[in-house]
Enzyme design. Structure first.
Site, PDB file in Angstrom:
ATOM      1  N   PHE A  57     -17.049  58.157 -95.047  1.00 54.38           N
ATOM      2  CA  PHE A  57     -17.157  59.120 -93.954  1.00 54.38           C
ATOM      3  C   PHE A  57     -16.513  60.462 -94.263  1.00 54.38           C
ATOM      4  O   PHE A  57     -16.489  61.355 -93.410  1.00 54.38           O
ATOM      5  CB  PHE A  57     -16.557  58.527 -92.664  1.00 54.38           C
ATOM      6  CG  PHE A  57     -15.123  58.061 -92.793  1.00 54.38           C
ATOM      7  CD1 PHE A  57     -14.059  58.948 -92.710  1.00 54.38           C
ATOM      8  CD2 PHE A  57     -14.841  56.715 -92.989  1.00 54.38           C
ATOM      9  CE1 PHE A  57     -12.748  58.518 -92.809  1.00 54.38           C
ATOM     10  CE2 PHE A  57     -13.527  56.267 -93.101  1.00 54.38           C
ATOM     11  CZ  PHE A  57     -12.481  57.177 -93.016  1.00 54.38           C
ATOM     12  N   ARG A  85       1.449  59.343 -81.783  1.00 59.41           N
ATOM     13  CA  ARG A  85       0.312  58.465 -82.106  1.00 59.41           C
ATOM     14  C   ARG A  85       0.012  57.515 -80.936  1.00 59.41           C
ATOM     15  O   ARG A  85      -1.134  57.173 -80.680  1.00 59.41           O
ATOM     16  CB  ARG A  85       0.614  57.648 -83.377  1.00 59.41           C
ATOM     17  CG  ARG A  85       0.791  58.494 -84.633  1.00 59.41           C
ATOM     18  CD  ARG A  85      -0.485  58.745 -85.365  1.00 59.41           C
ATOM     19  NE  ARG A  85      -1.106  57.537 -85.885  1.00 59.41           N
ATOM     20  CZ  ARG A  85      -2.192  57.560 -86.643  1.00 59.41           C
ATOM     21  NH1 ARG A  85      -2.777  58.718 -86.956  1.00 59.41           N
ATOM     22  NH2 ARG A  85      -2.729  56.443 -87.091  1.00 59.41           N
ATOM     23  N   THR A  91      -7.639  54.886 -83.337  1.00 57.47           N
ATOM     24  CA  THR A  91      -8.614  55.760 -83.998  1.00 57.47           C
ATOM     25  C   THR A  91      -9.973  55.718 -83.300  1.00 57.47           C
ATOM     26  O   THR A  91     -10.593  56.760 -83.080  1.00 57.47           O
ATOM     27  CB  THR A  91      -8.798  55.332 -85.468  1.00 57.47           C
ATOM     28  OG1 THR A  91      -7.512  55.343 -86.100  1.00 57.47           O
ATOM     29  CG2 THR A  91      -9.721  56.270 -86.207  1.00 57.47           C
ATOM     30  N   ARG A 102      -7.409  59.386 -76.445  1.00 54.95           N
ATOM     31  CA  ARG A 102      -8.712  58.903 -76.933  1.00 54.95           C
ATOM     32  C   ARG A 102      -9.310  57.865 -75.987  1.00 54.95           C
ATOM     33  O   ARG A 102     -10.521  57.828 -75.766  1.00 54.95           O
ATOM     34  CB  ARG A 102      -8.560  58.324 -78.343  1.00 54.95           C
ATOM     35  CG  ARG A 102      -8.319  59.399 -79.410  1.00 54.95           C
ATOM     36  CD  ARG A 102      -7.900  58.794 -80.736  1.00 54.95           C
ATOM     37  NE  ARG A 102      -7.797  59.770 -81.810  1.00 54.95           N
ATOM     38  CZ  ARG A 102      -7.251  59.515 -82.994  1.00 54.95           C
ATOM     39  NH1 ARG A 102      -6.756  58.307 -83.256  1.00 54.95           N
ATOM     40  NH2 ARG A 102      -7.188  60.459 -83.925  1.00 54.95           N
ATOM     41  N   HIS A 115      -6.014  64.932 -83.803  1.00 53.46           N
ATOM     42  CA  HIS A 115      -5.366  64.349 -84.977  1.00 53.46           C
ATOM     43  C   HIS A 115      -3.860  64.306 -84.770  1.00 53.46           C
ATOM     44  O   HIS A 115      -3.292  65.232 -84.195  1.00 53.46           O
ATOM     45  CB  HIS A 115      -5.652  65.197 -86.231  1.00 53.46           C
ATOM     46  CG  HIS A 115      -4.704  64.903 -87.353  1.00 53.46           C
ATOM     47  ND1 HIS A 115      -4.871  63.825 -88.197  1.00 53.46           N
ATOM     48  CD2 HIS A 115      -3.542  65.493 -87.737  1.00 53.46           C
ATOM     49  CE1 HIS A 115      -3.859  63.788 -89.057  1.00 53.46           C
ATOM     50  NE2 HIS A 115      -3.048  64.793 -88.798  1.00 53.46           N
ATOM     51  N   GLU A 126       1.727  67.779 -93.881  1.00 54.73           N
ATOM     52  CA  GLU A 126       0.728  68.464 -93.057  1.00 54.73           C
ATOM     53  C   GLU A 126       1.283  69.742 -92.429  1.00 54.73           C
ATOM     54  O   GLU A 126       0.581  70.762 -92.344  1.00 54.73           O
ATOM     55  CB  GLU A 126       0.181  67.504 -91.994  1.00 54.73           C
ATOM     56  CG  GLU A 126      -0.639  66.381 -92.630  1.00 54.73           C
ATOM     57  CD  GLU A 126      -1.137  65.320 -91.661  1.00 54.73           C
ATOM     58  OE1 GLU A 126      -1.943  64.464 -92.075  1.00 54.73           O
ATOM     59  OE2 GLU A 126      -0.708  65.331 -90.474  1.00 54.73           O
TER      60      GLU A 126
HETATM   61  P1  RTP Z   1      -6.587  61.258 -87.577  1.00 58.04           P
HETATM   62  O1  RTP Z   1      -6.141  61.213 -89.013  1.00 58.04           O
HETATM   63  O2  RTP Z   1      -7.770  62.160 -87.345  1.00 58.04           O
HETATM   64  O3  RTP Z   1      -5.442  61.501 -86.651  1.00 58.04           O
HETATM   65  O4  RTP Z   1      -7.139  59.820 -87.158  1.00 58.04           O
HETATM   66  P2  RTP Z   1      -6.466  58.413 -87.472  1.00 58.04           P
HETATM   67  O5  RTP Z   1      -5.194  58.581 -88.226  1.00 58.04           O
HETATM   68  O6  RTP Z   1      -6.427  57.651 -86.188  1.00 58.04           O
HETATM   69  O7  RTP Z   1      -7.582  57.760 -88.390  1.00 58.04           O
HETATM   70  P3  RTP Z   1      -7.765  57.855 -89.982  1.00 58.04           P
HETATM   71  O8  RTP Z   1      -7.858  56.482 -90.511  1.00 58.04           O
HETATM   72  O9  RTP Z   1      -6.753  58.778 -90.583  1.00 58.04           O
HETATM   73  O10 RTP Z   1      -9.200  58.518 -90.111  1.00 58.04           O
HETATM   74  C1  RTP Z   1      -9.378  59.910 -90.030  1.00 58.04           C
HETATM   75  C2  RTP Z   1     -10.590  60.205 -89.186  1.00 58.04           C
HETATM   76  O11 RTP Z   1     -11.742  59.742 -89.852  1.00 58.04           O
HETATM   77  C3  RTP Z   1     -12.695  59.295 -88.919  1.00 58.04           C
HETATM   78  N1  RTP Z   1     -13.079  57.936 -89.232  1.00 58.04           N
HETATM   79  N2  RTP Z   1     -14.318  57.530 -89.208  1.00 58.04           N
HETATM   80  N3  RTP Z   1     -16.657  55.973 -89.434  1.00 58.04           N
HETATM   81  C4  RTP Z   1     -15.489  55.406 -89.634  1.00 58.04           C
HETATM   82  O12 RTP Z   1     -15.372  54.246 -89.870  1.00 58.04           O
HETATM   83  C5  RTP Z   1     -14.292  56.239 -89.549  1.00 58.04           C
HETATM   84  N4  RTP Z   1     -13.047  55.848 -89.787  1.00 58.04           N
HETATM   85  C6  RTP Z   1     -12.277  56.939 -89.573  1.00 58.04           C
HETATM   86  C7  RTP Z   1     -12.070  59.332 -87.546  1.00 58.04           C
HETATM   87  O13 RTP Z   1     -12.576  60.468 -86.848  1.00 58.04           O
HETATM   88  C8  RTP Z   1     -10.594  59.497 -87.840  1.00 58.04           C
HETATM   89  O14 RTP Z   1      -9.940  60.250 -86.839  1.00 58.04           O
HETATM   90 MG    MG Z   2      -5.065  59.752 -89.979  1.00 56.68          MG
END
Ligand code: RTP
Ligand code: MG
Length: 148
Positions: A57, A85, A91, A102, A115, A126
């Site tokens: 992705f 978080r 997520t 969310r 994020h 970051e």
């Molecule tokens: P973020 O970094 O955006 O705060 O989100 P997060 O830690 O909750 O999730 P992360 O695993 O870091 O993934 C970053 C962003 O990628 C997109 N994603 N798509 N299609 C999929 O399976 C998938 N998995 C992750 C999500 O938009 C996520 O926020």
């Molecule tokens: Mg993340």
């Protein structure tokens, strides 16, 4: 004092949720130390999501985060990295708890509004990537010192 990097993604801006999202961190008691409304270029997006560069992705992620303006922020407070978080939620908005950002406003994993840094070391990386030192305001609320 601990700091975290938060960014309201293009969907959060386009859905006019900036105020609602910022309000949750303010009312929780954290302190805003940096904020800018900005466009994100491809280079910055790729650096930010570097950890995901081998994931299927990744391309969509970079495409999306560069698709419109975002709000980049730094927030400060005791335990703010993990607490933010929790305020943000899981997520995937479809499984995120109601009461989280969310969980309350999202319905698509690729459009999850905000994020938040996932660890203290990630937050440091970051913050340095998104903000210059002089863009951060070192201050503490004096009337409500107990809120951090
Ligand atoms: P973020 O970094 O955006 O705060 O989100 P997060 O830690 O909750 O999730 P992360 O695993 O870091 O993934 C970053 C962003 O990628 C997109 N994603 N798509 N299609 C999929 O399976 C998938 N998995 C992750 C999500 O938009 C996520 O926020
Ligand atoms: Mg993340």
């Amino acid at each position: 004092m601990e700091r975290t990097f938060l960014a309201i993604k293009p969907d959060g801006v386009q859905r006019k949720l900036i105020g609602e999202i910022i309000k949750r961190f303010e009312t929780k008691g954290f302190t805003l130390v940096g904020l800018k409304f900005m466009s994100v270029n491809r280079e910055l997006a790729e650096q930010h999501y570097d950890v995901h560069k081998e994931r299927p992705f990744f391309g969509n992620l970079v495409e999306f985060i560069t698709s419109g303006p975002i709000i980049a922020m730094v927030w400060e407070g005791d335990g703010v990295v993990s607490a933010a978080r929790k305020v943000i939620g899981a997520t995937n908005p479809l499984t995120a708890e109601p009461g989280t950002i969310r969980g309350d406003y999202g319905a698509n994993i690729g459009r999850n509004l905000i994020h938040g840094s996932d660890a203290i070391e990630t937050a440091q990386r970051e913050i340095a990537l998104w903000f210059k030192d002089e863009e951060l305001v070192n201050w503490q609320p004096t009337l409500t010192a107990w809120i951090y």
